[in-house]
Design an enzyme around this catalytic site. Structure first.
Site, PDB file in Angstrom:
ATOM      1  CG  ASN A  85      58.052  40.894  37.863  1.00 19.67           C
ATOM      2  OD1 ASN A  85      57.378  40.137  37.173  1.00 19.67           O
ATOM      3  ND2 ASN A  85      59.023  40.465  38.645  1.00 19.67           N
ATOM      4  CG  HIS A  95      64.394  39.243  38.428  1.00 14.41           C
ATOM      5  ND1 HIS A  95      63.422  39.919  37.722  1.00 14.41           N
ATOM      6  CD2 HIS A  95      63.758  38.234  39.067  1.00 14.41           C
ATOM      7  CE1 HIS A  95      62.257  39.334  37.937  1.00 14.41           C
ATOM      8  NE2 HIS A  95      62.432  38.313  38.746  1.00 14.41           N
ATOM      9  CD  GLU A 106      64.115  42.692  34.985  1.00 15.11           C
ATOM     10  OE1 GLU A 106      63.788  43.853  34.753  1.00 15.11           O
ATOM     11  OE2 GLU A 106      63.476  41.953  35.750  1.00 15.11           O
ATOM     12  CB  SER A 126      60.432  39.401  41.333  1.00 11.27           C
ATOM     13  OG  SER A 126      59.709  39.169  42.514  1.00 11.27           O
TER      14      SER A 126
HETATM   15  N1  CAA Z   1      63.643  22.503  33.490  1.00 12.72           N
HETATM   16  C1  CAA Z   1      64.178  22.134  32.322  1.00 12.72           C
HETATM   17  N2  CAA Z   1      63.517  22.179  31.142  1.00 12.72           N
HETATM   18  C2  CAA Z   1      62.236  22.577  31.180  1.00 12.72           C
HETATM   19  C3  CAA Z   1      61.587  22.959  32.370  1.00 12.72           C
HETATM   20  C4  CAA Z   1      62.354  22.922  33.551  1.00 12.72           C
HETATM   21  N3  CAA Z   1      61.840  23.303  34.728  1.00 12.72           N
HETATM   22  N4  CAA Z   1      60.315  23.326  32.073  1.00 12.72           N
HETATM   23  C5  CAA Z   1      60.161  23.173  30.744  1.00 12.72           C
HETATM   24  N5  CAA Z   1      61.318  22.731  30.208  1.00 12.72           N
HETATM   25  C6  CAA Z   1      61.623  22.541  28.792  1.00 12.72           C
HETATM   26  C7  CAA Z   1      60.998  21.323  28.196  1.00 12.72           C
HETATM   27  O1  CAA Z   1      61.836  20.206  28.358  1.00 12.72           O
HETATM   28  C8  CAA Z   1      60.871  21.723  26.736  1.00 12.72           C
HETATM   29  O2  CAA Z   1      62.120  21.584  26.087  1.00 12.72           O
HETATM   30  P1  CAA Z   1      62.235  21.380  24.463  1.00 12.72           P
HETATM   31  O3  CAA Z   1      61.638  22.587  23.843  1.00 12.72           O
HETATM   32  O4  CAA Z   1      63.701  21.258  24.267  1.00 12.72           O
HETATM   33  O5  CAA Z   1      61.489  20.140  24.151  1.00 12.72           O
HETATM   34  C9  CAA Z   1      60.538  23.199  26.810  1.00 12.72           C
HETATM   35  O6  CAA Z   1      61.021  23.633  28.090  1.00 12.72           O
HETATM   36  C10 CAA Z   1      59.075  23.459  26.689  1.00 12.72           C
HETATM   37  O7  CAA Z   1      58.406  22.730  27.717  1.00 12.72           O
HETATM   38  P2  CAA Z   1      57.063  21.903  27.498  1.00 12.72           P
HETATM   39  O8  CAA Z   1      57.017  21.322  26.119  1.00 12.72           O
HETATM   40  O9  CAA Z   1      56.898  20.979  28.663  1.00 12.72           O
HETATM   41  O10 CAA Z   1      55.926  22.962  27.713  1.00 12.72           O
HETATM   42  P3  CAA Z   1      55.531  24.226  26.895  1.00 12.72           P
HETATM   43  O11 CAA Z   1      55.893  24.158  25.480  1.00 12.72           O
HETATM   44  O12 CAA Z   1      54.125  24.421  27.296  1.00 12.72           O
HETATM   45  O13 CAA Z   1      56.440  25.376  27.540  1.00 12.72           O
HETATM   46  C11 CAA Z   1      56.986  27.019  29.136  1.00 12.72           C
HETATM   47  C12 CAA Z   1      56.477  25.604  28.913  1.00 12.72           C
HETATM   48  C13 CAA Z   1      58.455  27.116  28.680  1.00 12.72           C
HETATM   49  C14 CAA Z   1      56.931  27.256  30.647  1.00 12.72           C
HETATM   50  C15 CAA Z   1      56.125  28.037  28.312  1.00 12.72           C
HETATM   51  O14 CAA Z   1      54.768  27.820  28.568  1.00 12.72           O
HETATM   52  C16 CAA Z   1      56.444  29.475  28.620  1.00 12.72           C
HETATM   53  O15 CAA Z   1      57.401  30.045  28.120  1.00 12.72           O
HETATM   54  N6  CAA Z   1      55.603  30.124  29.468  1.00 12.72           N
HETATM   55  C17 CAA Z   1      55.802  31.499  29.895  1.00 12.72           C
HETATM   56  C18 CAA Z   1      56.813  31.542  31.000  1.00 12.72           C
HETATM   57  C19 CAA Z   1      57.081  32.939  31.478  1.00 12.72           C
HETATM   58  O16 CAA Z   1      56.544  33.927  31.014  1.00 12.72           O
HETATM   59  N7  CAA Z   1      57.969  33.033  32.462  1.00 12.72           N
HETATM   60  C20 CAA Z   1      58.306  34.298  33.073  1.00 12.72           C
HETATM   61  C21 CAA Z   1      57.465  34.472  34.264  1.00 12.72           C
HETATM   62  S1  CAA Z   1      57.815  36.014  35.001  1.00 12.72           S
HETATM   63  C22 CAA Z   1      59.093  35.727  35.996  1.00 12.72           C
HETATM   64  O17 CAA Z   1      59.596  34.652  36.140  1.00 12.72           O
HETATM   65  C23 CAA Z   1      59.562  36.910  36.710  1.00 12.72           C
HETATM   66  C24 CAA Z   1      59.054  37.068  38.081  1.00 12.72           C
HETATM   67  O18 CAA Z   1      59.757  37.644  38.883  1.00 12.72           O
HETATM   68  C25 CAA Z   1      57.681  36.699  38.486  1.00 12.72           C
END
Ligand code: CAA
Length: 291
Positions: free
Chosen positions: A190, A140, A152, A119
């Site tokens: 990031n 990424h 990415e 990352s």
């Molecule tokens: N595998 C499969 N499906 C998943 C899953 C997983 N691990 N986690 C969640 N889902 C699916 C759920 O089944 C659900 O599907 P539907 O919309 O089809 O029903 C959907 O994702 C939404 O999940 P939830 O209803 O359980 O929960 P939510 O609505 O609160 O969403 C979230 C959860 C998608 C994580 C949302 O909160 C979100 O987008 N958060 C921000 C995530 C983010 O910013 N990620 C980037 C981080 S930075 C990074 O990764 C880079 C790095 O290098 C650090």
């Protein structure tokens, strides 16, 4: 070149998500880790996440079964020798990644594309320690991998065009979207996200707001799906701190200094969801702010 078999090194949160999406898109996946327990836990996690997609009618039970049957595991790097594409998703420490590449490279076919899901670490520097900098790229994925649309793509200074084009096609075949970033510390996502999270921790540290009010403000005030402190816990506070350090060291600008409170949480071992405590305490029914 055509890519059919993919190796994923590291069976943690990112590695199991990457294995999940490749298997679901029809690739044969070989998942590698130094721990058999980690491999077993990853396969169980992939099974649960696929089941979640079945229960929400995103995929059928047959498609899930086919995806699971395409995933194999191994603890031996030598077994990865026949794959077309390698994705390293091990611990975010440069020495660990370098050691893996050193052990792996003698087993690879010359045409195999080698990538890292890092990352923030320099792709050019990682590539320079391998025998194939022209076939090396940053690949990424975002967490949770099965849900997030973006990948990415980061070219090192030596990466050739056919390698870039091959990975672009792979991203499309996964149904995801690529954004290209130049090889500078922490790339695009990031570079922007982590200073925001770090600033949220400063906002807490200086008493401008509580955990609850900071997350509420950003969720409801800017339509982010998670507040920055909740997101930091989700990513892992050790990862957030490591990325801030890469930005601080790599760009030599004090605006990237990690907040002392972030350092304190990491020193306490309060790393977020994965350890049960971070800016929230996850040990009960619902998360409770720790400040
Ligand atoms: N595998 C499969 N499906 C998943 C899953 C997983 N691990 N986690 C969640 N889902 C699916 C759920 O089944 C659900 O599907 P539907 O919309 O089809 O029903 C959907 O994702 C939404 O999940 P939830 O209803 O359980 O929960 P939510 O609505 O609160 O969403 C979230 C959860 C998608 C994580 C949302 O909160 C979100 O987008 N958060 C921000 C995530 C983010 O910013 N990620 C980037 C981080 S930075 C990074 O990764 C880079 C790095 O290098 C650090």
């Amino acid at each position: 070149m055509s890519i059919q078999t993919v190796s994923v090194i590291g069976a943690g949160q990112m590695g199991n998500g990457i294995a999940h999406v490749f298997a679901l898109s029809g690739y044969d996946v070989l998942l590698n880790d130094i721990s058999q327990d980690a491999l077993n836990a990853a396969v169980a996690q992939i099974d649960r996440n696929l089941e979640r997609q079945v229960s929400r009618d995103k995929i059928s039970a047959e498609i899930k079964a086919a995806a699971m049957s395409r995933i194999r595991t191994t603890m031996k790097l030598a077994d990865l020798g026949q794959t077309d594409l390698v994705i390293e998703a091990a611990t975010e420490r440069e020495s660990v990644k370098q050691a893996i590449f050193e052990d792996l490279v003698p087993h690879l076919r010359p045409e195999t594309i080698l990538t890292s899901n890092t990352s923030s670490i320099s792709i050019t520097r990682l590539a320079s320690r391998t025998d194939r900098p022209e076939k090396f790229m940053g690949f990424h994925f975002m967490n949770p991998v099965p849900v997030m649309q973006l990948v990415e793509l980061i070219r090192g200074i030596a990466t050739d065009e056919p390698t870039y084009k091959s990975l672009l096609a792979v991203v499309e075949s996964l149904g995801k979207t690529a954004a290209s970033a130049e090889d500078f510390p922490a790339f695009i996502v990031n570079r922007i996200l982590m200073p925001m999270i770090n600033e949220a921790v400063y906002t807490l540290y200086e008493g401008v707001g509580s955990v609850d009010s900071i997350d509420k403000a950003m969720k409801l005030g800017t339509n982010h799906p998670m507040g920055p402190l909740e997101l930091a816990d989700f990513i892992g506070l050790d990862t957030c701190l490591a990325i801030m350090n890469v930005l601080h060291d790599g760009l030599a600008d004090t605006k990237y200094r990690p907040c002392p409170l972030l350092t304190k949480y990491v020193e306490a071992g309060w790393l977020g969801r994965k350890t049960g405590r971070g800016f929230y305490d996850y040990r009960g029914e619902t998360p409770v702010p720790t400040r």
